[in-house]
Write a protein that holds these residues in place. Structure first.
Motif, PDB file in Angstrom:
ATOM      1  N   ASN A 103     -52.720  67.678  50.360  1.00 14.00           N
ATOM      2  CA  ASN A 103     -52.350  68.334  51.615  1.00 14.00           C
ATOM      3  C   ASN A 103     -52.159  69.835  51.473  1.00 14.00           C
ATOM      4  N   SER A 104     -52.417  70.371  50.295  1.00 15.01           N
ATOM      5  CA  SER A 104     -52.218  71.803  50.081  1.00 15.01           C
ATOM      6  C   SER A 104     -53.087  72.618  51.030  1.00 15.01           C
ATOM      7  N   LEU A 105     -52.485  73.647  51.643  1.00 20.38           N
ATOM      8  CA  LEU A 105     -53.261  74.532  52.508  1.00 20.38           C
ATOM      9  C   LEU A 105     -54.285  75.318  51.703  1.00 20.38           C
ATOM     10  N   PHE A 106     -54.046  75.474  50.420  1.00 19.23           N
ATOM     11  CA  PHE A 106     -55.026  76.150  49.574  1.00 19.23           C
ATOM     12  C   PHE A 106     -56.310  75.329  49.456  1.00 19.23           C
ATOM     13  N   GLN A 116     -57.391  76.872  59.071  1.00 19.98           N
ATOM     14  CA  GLN A 116     -58.517  77.510  58.391  1.00 19.98           C
ATOM     15  C   GLN A 116     -58.202  78.970  58.083  1.00 19.98           C
ATOM     16  N   GLN A 117     -57.629  79.669  59.083  1.00 26.85           N
ATOM     17  CA  GLN A 117     -57.284  81.073  58.884  1.00 26.85           C
ATOM     18  C   GLN A 117     -56.191  81.235  57.840  1.00 26.85           C
ATOM     19  N   LEU A 118     -55.192  80.361  57.896  1.00 23.86           N
ATOM     20  CA  LEU A 118     -54.131  80.404  56.889  1.00 23.86           C
ATOM     21  C   LEU A 118     -54.705  80.190  55.488  1.00 23.86           C
ATOM     22  N   ALA A 119     -55.580  79.201  55.365  1.00 21.80           N
ATOM     23  CA  ALA A 119     -56.183  78.898  54.062  1.00 21.80           C
ATOM     24  C   ALA A 119     -56.966  80.095  53.542  1.00 21.80           C
ATOM     25  N   THR A 120     -57.684  80.781  54.427  1.00 20.68           N
ATOM     26  CA  THR A 120     -58.449  81.964  54.031  1.00 20.68           C
ATOM     27  C   THR A 120     -57.522  83.059  53.519  1.00 20.68           C
ATOM     28  N   LEU A 149     -46.188  83.293  53.859  1.00 23.37           N
ATOM     29  CA  LEU A 149     -47.476  82.899  54.433  1.00 23.37           C
ATOM     30  C   LEU A 149     -47.633  81.379  54.381  1.00 23.37           C
ATOM     31  N   GLY A 150     -47.645  80.763  55.530  1.00 23.86           N
ATOM     32  CA  GLY A 150     -47.760  79.307  55.609  1.00 23.86           C
ATOM     33  C   GLY A 150     -46.824  78.766  56.675  1.00 23.86           C
ATOM     34  N   ILE A 151     -46.537  77.490  56.590  1.00 23.68           N
ATOM     35  CA  ILE A 151     -45.682  76.835  57.581  1.00 23.68           C
ATOM     36  C   ILE A 151     -44.584  76.049  56.868  1.00 23.68           C
ATOM     37  N   GLY A 152     -43.577  75.637  57.616  1.00 25.73           N
ATOM     38  CA  GLY A 152     -42.542  74.770  57.064  1.00 25.73           C
ATOM     39  C   GLY A 152     -41.396  75.534  56.414  1.00 25.73           C
ATOM     40  N   LEU A 153     -40.482  74.781  55.805  1.00 30.63           N
ATOM     41  CA  LEU A 153     -39.293  75.370  55.189  1.00 30.63           C
ATOM     42  C   LEU A 153     -39.615  76.184  53.951  1.00 30.63           C
TER      43      LEU A 153
END
Length: 270
Positions: A103-106, A116-120, A149-153
């Motif tokens: 589930n990693s955004l990377f 997609q933009q966050l991953a970039t 940079l990202g979401i969550g806690l």
């Protein structure tokens, strides 16, 4: 407040003290309690008073430190010989294979434009840090770009920095000279991220890790494949993606350390 973890805010120290159910592993600034959950024990907004002997919560709860066993995390450093003998590239490849479909955004491969933009941006940030270090440049700006940079806690960028720093800033590691740059980046970047995430990254910069995360380092330094795989599985279970984001940082630190190690081998052979 979560079902199996409760964060108590310490305003004077700007810190969080966490109460954990017994099934969790030990961690800095925390206390494990012999209960399976906190569903009916605590209420948001209850007063909290810390003392040398325990914690008073609300009007009806007292946690007595005299019944607690102190957890002493191991103090770990890396020697010059270990720097050369650890199979850095093999462990980098193993970690990447374990988190390829996580589930990693990377590692995001979905069709959500926001993710997609966050991953970039995450990929650009990690690559900029790696390139700065490879070229012996100041990595403060790219490190700062990942904070929050990202979401969550605990945003993905912070989790990557936690994983990267736990290997690359080990005492005795040549990369430790870059530790002050991340300290500066965190000091200026705190407003961009959550309190919990900033505190966690701060602990990592002081070489203070939760127990399951810390178990990875001696396994790595001893090239113990079974222990490494066991530690990877435990880290993957942290949060919805935090552990996998952290492992991305660990893998990149291994890759970069491999290059540094090769430089040391060439130096010794000259």
């Amino acid at each position: 407040m979560f079902r199996r973890a409760v964060n108590l805010y310490q305003p004077q120290q700007q810190q969080l003290f966490t109460l954990l159910s017994h099934e969790y592993d030990n961690a800095p600034n925390s206390c494990r309690i012999a209960t399976t959950h906190f569903n009916t024990l605590f209420r948001p907004g209850e007063t909290v008073a810390f003392s040398p002997h325990g914690i008073a919560i609300g009007t009806d709860k007292w946690i007595d430190y005299t019944h607690c066993t102190i957890w002493h995390p191991p103090v770990i450093s890396i020697t010059r010989e270990e720097l050369k003998t650890v199979c850095w590239r093999s462990w980098q490849q193993l970690i990447n294979s374990e988190i390829r479909y996580s589930n990693s955004l990377f590692k995001y491969r979905g069709d959500n434009l926001f993710y997609q933009q966050l991953a970039t941006l995450l990929q650009q940030g990690r690559q900029a840090i790696m390139n700065s270090i490879k070229n012996n440049l100041d990595p403060t700006q790219p490190m700062s770009s990942l904070i929050g940079l990202g979401i969550g806690l605990t945003p993905s960028g912070d989790d990557w920095l936690c994983g990267f720093s736990m290997i690359f800033f080990l005492p005795g590691h040549p990369g430790e000279k870059y530790r002050p740059f991340l300290i500066d980046a965190l000091a200026s970047g705190k407003p961009k991220t959550t309190l919990l995430s900033a505190i966690t990254l701060g602990h990592h910069l002081q070489h203070r890790y939760r127990e399951h995360v810390g178990e990875f380092i001696p396994a790595l330094l001893s090239n113990n494949r079974q222990a490494i795989k066991s530690a990877i599985q435990k880290i993957k279970e942290i949060g919805s993606s935090s552990g996998c984001d952290m492992l991305c940082g660990i893998a990149d630190a291994c890759a970069l350390t491999a290059e540094i190690g090769e430089h040391y081998v060439r130096q010794d052979s000259d």
